[in-house]
Design a protein around this motif. Structure first.
Motif, PDB file in Angstrom:
ATOM      1  N   GLY A 422       0.890  -1.520  -0.008  1.00  0.00           N
ATOM      2  CA  GLY A 422      -0.076  -0.120  -0.484  1.00  0.00           C
ATOM      3  C   GLY A 422       0.706   1.152   0.116  1.00  0.00           C
ATOM      4  N   TYR A 423       2.051   0.996   0.513  1.00  0.00           N
ATOM      5  CA  TYR A 423       2.683   2.571   0.962  1.00  0.00           C
ATOM      6  C   TYR A 423       3.838   2.864   0.345  1.00  0.00           C
ATOM      7  CZ  TYR A 423      -1.307   3.563   3.748  1.00  0.00           C
ATOM      8  OH  TYR A 423      -2.372   3.474   4.274  1.00  0.00           O
ATOM      9  N   SER A 427       0.297   0.747  -4.412  1.00  0.00           N
ATOM     10  CA  SER A 427      -0.356  -0.271  -4.815  1.00  0.00           C
ATOM     11  C   SER A 427      -0.883  -0.369  -6.238  1.00  0.00           C
ATOM     12  CB  SER A 427      -2.001  -0.077  -3.846  1.00  0.00           C
ATOM     13  OG  SER A 427      -2.384   1.571  -4.241  1.00  0.00           O
ATOM     14  N   LYS A 451      -4.997  -0.621   2.005  1.00  0.00           N
ATOM     15  CA  LYS A 451      -3.856   0.657   2.157  1.00  0.00           C
ATOM     16  C   LYS A 451      -4.850   1.020   3.533  1.00  0.00           C
ATOM     17  CE  LYS A 451      -1.881   4.029  -0.905  1.00  0.00           C
ATOM     18  NZ  LYS A 451      -2.482   4.637  -2.341  1.00  0.00           N
TER      19      LYS A 451
END
Ligand code: PFF
Length: 475
Positions: A422-423, A427, A451
């Motif tokens: 996600g970070y 993504s 996320k």
């Protein structure tokens, strides 16, 4: 740019990176989409579906557990499996290499993943040994004895019998892995696994017609929201990872051998439906049987790892001694086979980890893994006999191994994977990989889940579960 460089470097080193990854290597780039789905489903389907799922469902409220599990499978399971397969296919590497290729600083997530199979393998083999014992009982005409109350406890608490069957199970797995004859096993699994599926459905249908099974069907299929507790959530989440072989690097490795033209999203749907379907029918076989043949008291439903071994022999016994003997032998032979195929892929994974970390030859790594499995399996085994006095928070040693891998390590890995995707790599990297050949239909859902929803929920579940076990936060 740096990522690109890493990836092309990774391609150059592909052979080196794949040393020891025998399990997926034999698929050497799945030739068909269905080939990938079957291989991944083959790893996913095992004792987790037939032995573990029914006893957790029985223990944690029946229908409410089933509902929680299905919700988790459609959300966390879907998102994590997509992410792991995409990471594997993008990098062409297994866990440690894949995380390293995407971001050097995060190779440690791959190392954490590797710990999971090391922890699971020994106690998985203890249960494999139990299945072997029941097969031996039915084949030798002792099915009636196996169906009596007290048989299971007498067996697991005896000092030498579980040891013999555990030893035999690990040794057979070791010999197959050492000789590298998994191809034969895999070929047979294409025939035997579908038979196991048909048999499980057949036995489930039969059990549902036995007088008294109705209460069990109701208990299992109708969610009773009063039975919902935070423990249902812990159990369902751990089971999801375990059953779908997630948060342990397995799906990353399988993904690394997936062709670029195969569709990840639809493959994941198929694996999930297959894995959950088998677990669902295993529950329909074991839980109504517990009601029909044993009354379905809370003590019986809550007995834990022994449930399948206590319930099923009674079902086979009800067929009459000859038919019951044949059916029981046949059924336990197939479950043993499913356990063996999973144990082989687990041992292969551990062997490749040993090769990577200890820089040993494959042969030596096999021997080290074999010895390690035997040694680490003994505490789980003796936890039911000579060491039964040793418990932590009411858990036997086997339950403790199970708890550490499924309720602590796997959620930690899953959480880190979500944060990583996600970070750290973003993504979009995963989304691009999935969109290489067609639209990603659940793209927005994936993005929000990976996320925000997954990491937050998994973190909350993880923390409460650990605090709860140590009695710091009573639920
Ligand atoms: N997912 C398997 C099961 O449900 O029994 C367990 C498992 C098999 C985990 C193989 C890991 C693995 F490599």
């Amino acid at each position: 740019m740096e990522e690109k460089e890493n990836l092309s470097r990774s391609a150059e080193n592909a052979d080196e990176a794949r040393v020891g990854e025998e399990t997926p290597k034999k698929h050497s780039g799945f030739t068909s989409k269905i080939g990938f789905v079957l291989a991944a489903a083959g790893s996913a389907v095992g004792l987790g579906n037939i032995w573990r799922f029914p006893y957790l469902a029985a223990q944690y409220g029946g229908g409410i557990f089933l509902l929680t599990y299905i919700v988790f499978a459609l959300t966390f399971g879907f998102v994590l499996m997509i992410a792991e397969i995409a990471i594997g296919r993008k990098t062409g590497k297994s866990a440690v290499g894949a995380f390293r290729a995407l971001n050097k600083k995060f190779a440690f997530i791959g190392i954490l993943c590797s710990l999971v199979p090391i922890l699971i393998m020994p106690y998985y083999s203890v249960i494999g040994g139990w299945v072997g014992k029941y097969l031996a009982a039915f084949v030798s005409g002792n099915g009636a004895a196996a169906a009596t109350d007290g048989y299971f406890n007498a067996f697991i608490s005896s000092s030498w019998q579980p040891l013999v069957f555990f030893f035999a199970f690990v040794t057979v797995t070791f010999v197959i892995v050492l000789l590298g004859v998994e191809k034969g096993v895999e070929k047979s699994s294409k025939i035997l696994m579908p038979i196991l599926v048909v048999l499980t459905i057949g036995v489930a249908i039969y059990v549902m017609t036995v007088p008294g099974a109705g209460a069990g069907i109701k208990y299992y299929l109708l969610p009773d929201f009063r039975k919902f507790s935070i423990k249902t959530v812990f159990a369902a989440l751990g089971q999801l990872f375990y059953s779908m072989s997630l948060a342990m690097g397995i799906m990353i490795t399988y993904g690394s051998y997936m062709k670029k033209d195969a569709k990840i999203e639809s493959s994941v749907h198929q694996i999930e439906i297959f894995d959950t379907g088998i677990a669902l029918f295993a529950g329909l076989m074991v839980i109504p049987a517990t009601f029909a043949f044993s009354g379905g008291s809370p003590e019986q439903l809550g007995q834990g790892p022994g449930l399948m071994f206590v319930a099923l022999p009674k079902v086979f016994e009800s067929f009459g001694s000859v038919a019951g003997g044949v059916m029981g032998s046949f059924f336990f032979a197939l479950v043993l086979f499913a356990a063996l195929t999973s144990a082989i892929s687990l041992m292969e994974t551990v062997v490749s980890i040993v090769i990577d970390f200890a820089k040993l030859s494959r042969r030596k790594a096999c021997v080290v893994t074999y010895a390690g499995t035997l040694v680490l399996g003994l505490p789980s085994l003796f936890g039911f006999s000579i060491w039964s006095g040793f418990t932590v928070g009411g858990m036997t040693i086997l339950d403790m191994f199970d708890f550490i891998s499924n309720s602590v390590l796997m959620p930690v890995v899953a959480l880190l994977t979500c944060v990583f995707v996600g970070y750290i790599v973003n993504s979009q990297t995963v989304i691009d990989e999935i969109e290489l050949n067609g639209p990603f239909r659940k793209k927005r859902f994936f993005n929000v889940m990976i996320k925000y929803v997954c990491p937050i929920c998994i973190a909350v579940i993880l923390i409460t579960s650990v605090l709860n076990v140590f009695g710091i936060f009573k639920l």
